[in-house]
Write an enzyme that holds these catalytic residues in place. Sequence first.
Site, PDB file in Angstrom:
ATOM      1  CG  ASP A 133      42.681  54.550  35.050  1.00 30.34           C
ATOM      2  OD1 ASP A 133      42.985  54.569  33.853  1.00 30.34           O
ATOM      3  OD2 ASP A 133      42.179  53.556  35.623  1.00 30.34           O
ATOM      4  CE1 TYR A 158      38.471  49.236  37.023  1.00 34.49           C
ATOM      5  CE2 TYR A 158      39.106  51.548  37.102  1.00 34.49           C
ATOM      6  CZ  TYR A 158      39.404  50.244  36.796  1.00 34.49           C
ATOM      7  OH  TYR A 158      40.630  49.946  36.258  1.00 34.49           O
ATOM      8  CG  ASN A 178      44.636  44.287  30.780  1.00 36.42           C
ATOM      9  OD1 ASN A 178      45.458  44.170  31.679  1.00 36.42           O
ATOM     10  ND2 ASN A 178      43.469  44.922  30.960  1.00 36.42           N
ATOM     11  CD  GLN A 227      45.090  51.238  33.215  1.00 37.71           C
ATOM     12  OE1 GLN A 227      44.470  50.756  34.162  1.00 37.71           O
ATOM     13  NE2 GLN A 227      44.745  52.404  32.667  1.00 37.71           N
ATOM     14  N   PRO A 265      50.469  49.003  41.007  1.00 40.31           N
ATOM     15  CG  PRO A 265      50.482  51.338  41.207  1.00 40.31           C
ATOM     16  CD  PRO A 265      49.621  50.198  40.740  1.00 40.31           C
ATOM     17  CG  LEU A 266      50.591  51.185  45.658  1.00 43.73           C
ATOM     18  CD1 LEU A 266      49.656  51.919  46.617  1.00 43.73           C
ATOM     19  CD2 LEU A 266      51.995  51.747  45.748  1.00 43.73           C
ATOM     20  CE  LYS A 324      43.385  49.534  43.759  1.00 46.97           C
ATOM     21  NZ  LYS A 324      42.464  48.364  43.744  1.00 46.97           N
ATOM     22  CB  THR A 344      40.970  56.182  50.620  1.00 48.25           C
ATOM     23  OG1 THR A 344      41.417  55.152  51.513  1.00 48.25           O
ATOM     24  CG2 THR A 344      40.236  55.551  49.448  1.00 48.25           C
TER      25      THR A 344
END
Length: 263
Positions: free
Chosen positions: A36, A41, A130, A151, A179-180, A221, A223
């Site tokens: 996504d 971004y 949204n 979303q 979500p986190l 998200k 890394t």
Amino acid sequence: MTTIPSPGLGTSGNDDPEQCAETVRQALDVGYRHVDTAQMYDNEEAVGDGIADSDLPREEVFLATKVLPANLAPEDVRETTDASLDRLGTDYVDLLYVHWPMKAYDADETLPVFDELYDEGKAENVAVSNFTPDLLDEAREILDAPVVANQVEMHPLLPQDDLLAHCRERDVTVVAYCPLMQGEAGDVDVLADIADERDTTPEAVSLAWLNQRDGVVPIPKATGVEHLRANFDPPELSEDEVARIDAIEERERLVDPDDAAWN
């Protein structure tokens, strides 16, 4: 009904080109099949590079991007979507979103261009982001293409129960961002307690709760391979643990639509 792979990889905030491309490549190696991104971004080119650097053929990656609210005037939707495709290095996206129903958005003028892009094969599916229940229904009424996803921010402090029920009734998948909880999951006592009991993290508990909600696809998200793997395979919560999270009464929205990032 279009099946959206779960979980997806969220890339908001990952605007370092090398890191973003490597994260996308690593995520696809781990097993993610849904990536996504968005015009906002500023990483579409890096996302495209990561997909190109993987061993997967393009058709095995479910790629989503979003049209910036300022670009939602009819003449801008097409021009900027073509630019997004160029940056992503692809002829089409699997999911093209209206990023937020604000600024240049006008349902009657904006959405027909999404239909055109759908008919031309530049957008395999059309989605919104949204959107309230009323705005979702308005979009579904105007669009010929089915709206396959909405979303929205969703986590234990913003469960969006009414919106989720509304989307389920219309076969619209809810794609859950934040979500986190942007690192705040540990501040929620129930999540912290369950994490301690399971020897895991509050973020993993939040993601697991979302993962077990019917009709929800979280896009965490991350890394680094370790975090990517953890998000890809969250723990399975018991019915009691889910009920404890469902019973949380505190509410907090983490993303402000008036934030400067939208301007």
